[in-house]
Design a protein around this motif. Sequence first.
Motif, PDB file in Angstrom:
ATOM      1  N   VAL A 293       0.783  -1.131  -0.080  1.00  0.00           N
ATOM      2  CA  VAL A 293      -0.006  -0.082  -0.025  1.00  0.00           C
ATOM      3  C   VAL A 293       0.795   1.323   0.038  1.00  0.00           C
ATOM      4  CG1 VAL A 293      -1.692   1.294   1.422  1.00  0.00           C
ATOM      5  CG2 VAL A 293      -1.862  -1.230   1.356  1.00  0.00           C
ATOM      6  N   ALA A 294       1.987   1.135   0.632  1.00  0.00           N
ATOM      7  CA  ALA A 294       2.743   2.433   0.787  1.00  0.00           C
ATOM      8  C   ALA A 294       3.539   2.725  -0.567  1.00  0.00           C
ATOM      9  CB  ALA A 294       3.926   2.225   1.960  1.00  0.00           C
ATOM     10  N   SER A 295       3.941   1.761  -1.252  1.00  0.00           N
ATOM     11  CA  SER A 295       4.392   2.004  -2.532  1.00  0.00           C
ATOM     12  C   SER A 295       3.073   2.471  -3.513  1.00  0.00           C
ATOM     13  CB  SER A 295       5.027   0.512  -3.081  1.00  0.00           C
ATOM     14  OG  SER A 295       5.974   0.157  -2.473  1.00  0.00           O
ATOM     15  N   LEU A 296       1.935   1.973  -3.423  1.00  0.00           N
ATOM     16  CA  LEU A 296       0.875   2.585  -4.162  1.00  0.00           C
ATOM     17  C   LEU A 296       0.695   4.022  -4.016  1.00  0.00           C
ATOM     18  CD1 LEU A 296      -1.740  -0.392  -4.063  1.00  0.00           C
ATOM     19  CD2 LEU A 296      -0.514   0.197  -6.140  1.00  0.00           C
ATOM     20  N   ARG A 297       0.706   4.133  -2.692  1.00  0.00           N
ATOM     21  CA  ARG A 297       0.133   5.799  -2.350  1.00  0.00           C
ATOM     22  C   ARG A 297       1.471   6.577  -2.813  1.00  0.00           C
ATOM     23  NH1 ARG A 297      -1.743   5.018   4.004  1.00  0.00           N
ATOM     24  NH2 ARG A 297      -3.803   4.047   3.372  1.00  0.00           N
ATOM     25  N   LEU A 298       2.736   6.213  -2.839  1.00  0.00           N
ATOM     26  CA  LEU A 298       3.847   7.026  -2.987  1.00  0.00           C
ATOM     27  C   LEU A 298       3.731   7.093  -4.615  1.00  0.00           C
ATOM     28  CD1 LEU A 298       6.480   8.529  -2.583  1.00  0.00           C
ATOM     29  CD2 LEU A 298       7.477   6.317  -2.881  1.00  0.00           C
ATOM     30  N   ILE A 299       3.631   6.067  -5.505  1.00  0.00           N
ATOM     31  CA  ILE A 299       3.476   6.313  -6.970  1.00  0.00           C
ATOM     32  C   ILE A 299       2.317   7.217  -7.261  1.00  0.00           C
ATOM     33  CG2 ILE A 299       3.314   4.978  -8.884  1.00  0.00           C
ATOM     34  CD1 ILE A 299       5.079   2.728  -7.570  1.00  0.00           C
ATOM     35  N   SER A 300       1.311   6.997  -6.620  1.00  0.00           N
ATOM     36  CA  SER A 300       0.094   7.497  -7.027  1.00  0.00           C
ATOM     37  C   SER A 300       0.374   9.153  -6.790  1.00  0.00           C
ATOM     38  CB  SER A 300      -1.167   7.144  -6.038  1.00  0.00           C
ATOM     39  OG  SER A 300      -2.238   7.942  -6.381  1.00  0.00           O
ATOM     40  N   ARG A 301       0.994   9.554  -5.727  1.00  0.00           N
ATOM     41  CA  ARG A 301       1.215  10.838  -5.301  1.00  0.00           C
ATOM     42  C   ARG A 301       1.903  11.467  -6.398  1.00  0.00           C
ATOM     43  NH1 ARG A 301       3.436  13.415   0.297  1.00  0.00           N
ATOM     44  NH2 ARG A 301       3.311  15.536  -0.352  1.00  0.00           N
ATOM     45  N   MET A 302       3.184  11.047  -6.846  1.00  0.00           N
ATOM     46  CA  MET A 302       4.007  11.298  -7.616  1.00  0.00           C
ATOM     47  C   MET A 302       3.458  11.576  -9.156  1.00  0.00           C
ATOM     48  SD  MET A 302       7.891   9.734  -6.997  1.00  0.00           S
ATOM     49  CE  MET A 302       7.425   8.196  -7.162  1.00  0.00           C
ATOM     50  N   LEU A 303       2.420  10.560  -9.582  1.00  0.00           N
ATOM     51  CA  LEU A 303       1.852  10.707 -10.954  1.00  0.00           C
ATOM     52  C   LEU A 303       0.835  11.731 -10.885  1.00  0.00           C
ATOM     53  CD1 LEU A 303       1.567   6.967 -11.660  1.00  0.00           C
ATOM     54  CD2 LEU A 303       3.319   8.562 -12.883  1.00  0.00           C
ATOM     55  N   GLU A 304      -0.036  11.787  -9.917  1.00  0.00           N
ATOM     56  CA  GLU A 304      -0.940  12.812  -9.704  1.00  0.00           C
ATOM     57  C   GLU A 304      -0.620  14.232  -9.686  1.00  0.00           C
ATOM     58  OE1 GLU A 304      -3.394  11.426  -6.574  1.00  0.00           O
ATOM     59  OE2 GLU A 304      -4.584   9.929  -7.593  1.00  0.00           O
ATOM     60  N   GLU A 305       0.408  14.257  -9.031  1.00  0.00           N
ATOM     61  CA  GLU A 305       1.231  15.724  -8.921  1.00  0.00           C
ATOM     62  C   GLU A 305       1.500  16.052 -10.311  1.00  0.00           C
ATOM     63  OE1 GLU A 305       4.200  15.545  -6.045  1.00  0.00           O
ATOM     64  OE2 GLU A 305       2.791  16.195  -4.444  1.00  0.00           O
ATOM     65  N   ALA A 306       1.837  15.023 -11.232  1.00  0.00           N
ATOM     66  CA  ALA A 306       2.238  15.365 -12.573  1.00  0.00           C
ATOM     67  C   ALA A 306       1.148  15.535 -13.546  1.00  0.00           C
ATOM     68  CB  ALA A 306       3.256  14.371 -13.016  1.00  0.00           C
TER      69      ALA A 306
END
Length: 587
Positions: free
Chosen positions: A14-27
């Motif tokens: 879940v942590a990896s999902l949240r990290l990747i999701s945040r970076m992509l959404e910010e982009a």
Amino acid sequence: MKNKGEILVIDDTVASLRLISRMLEEAGDSVSLAESGEQALSMVAGKPPELILLDVLMPGMSGFEVCERLKADPKTGGIPVVFLTASDDPRDSIAGLRLGAVDYISKPYSREGLLAKVGTHIELFRLREKLKQQALELSAERDRFSTLFQNSNDAVFLHGMEPGGVPGKFIEVNDIACARLGYSREELLALAPADIDAPDMDERRRAVVETLMSSGRAVFEMYHSTKDGRSVLSEVSSRVFDYGGKAHILSIARDITERKAAEKERERLLTAVEQGGEAIVITDTDAVIQYVNPSFERITGYSHLETVGKKPNLLKSGVQDEAFYRDLWGRISSGKTWAGRMVNKRKDGTHYTEESTISPVRDPQGNIINYVAVKRDITEQLKLETRLRQSQRMETVGLLAGGVAHDFNNILSAIMCNAGFLARDLAPDDPKQKDVKEILAASERAASLTRQLLAFSRRQIMATRVTDINGLMIGMVRMLGRVIGELVMLAVKLSPAPCTANVDPGQIEQVIMNLALNARDALAGGGVITLETELVNPAEEFFAAHPDLPKGPLVSIKVGDTGCGMSEEVKTHLFEPFFTTKEQGKG
């Protein structure tokens, strides 16, 4: 932020999902998350993303298995898959790429590196999808072109242009072109336009090429030669277009051999109609005139412009009643042909008689769409027929008169001879001499009558000589004055020009005398009788109607009076020898 792509991230952490999701959404990307392979496959089936970030090591279904199943499905096989892994074993990278993955991102990864690879693969995916769509559209367009090309009713040719503006070999031809010219497709593709053009078409082909190169298009007629040597006339529409940086020409050729033959046939028919002696009139079903030929114009005096758009009733003379026209239109409107005679009126008001045949014209379905009338002016023919009948009657009467005169002359000869013998035997002072003289005088009058009958029957030889008609007329004035009486005046109008003619003077005097006496009888209460001479030059039509007369000036003798005149009925009997309107016993 602007959305850059639709991305599915699959990871059991879940942590990896949240990290990747945040970076992509910010982009600016739109991100969907799945914690297992099973969940990911379900989500992809509902809405395929543009990119999948897939963790290799997951409990249950591994990333390799998920990738394998995605690539096996035609609906999802084109979605780019990028593996995420913490392993540094190159064998894992090779295995993933063999399964169809497009890239590998090793953990830990930097934000910039992740976003750069994600953006690149999304752009590549979109380019591939765009190319795929364009390929589909191009294929559809090619199919449409091929369908149109092959299913055209006309022959279609495509060829390039060689250096110097020379048409090159055919690149493509349709089945109609092959069938019309008798070549197989392979044979025709080995030829150029010059090979199928008729031998005498070189100049025309050069002119067409010049037009194409200057204006980009041309429409022209060209004779093509078939494989077996036949000649086919085609109407060709050509257009120049650029393909691969080179000029190409697309030509559509329509076989107009039959059409041209039909046009020539139609021209011959139109020429026959235009130059025919009979008047031809075409109307619509409402009797509105659509066409008249020149003979109609000549006969009626109405021009084409004065007639088209009007109805034939502009020719009505009033001779035929309405029942006549009702019967005519009733017959032709029921699909039958009407034929008959009618009297019509010309533009100048004069009447003429015509023989007409009026027929309905039907379309292919059998509906009446027009009426066509063929009309022949028989006015002069009827006059000739009348003169012929008159001549035949006169010939019959003449034969009878000649026979009677011949027999009567025999009787008169006996009477006159015996009366002469009797006068010779009687003494000059014998009272019976007076009776004998009366017998001889009566016999002379009878002999004069028989001479007239013989002249009428053409059995008496006429003593013709060149005679001054004016002098003859002057010589008769005194005698006529005594004959016509005091109540009738005699007027003489002589031509100032010499009026000489080769005639029998005695016969002319007799004609003038008879006409003067008839005029006197018509002037019971007094009046004027006019004798007139004139030198005339009749038109050609007069001599055509009187072929026995030599062409040239003629002397006209007119005897007129101020009486009541003659009715039309009486005029028809004018030259009948024994016809009279006088009371019985008065001549």
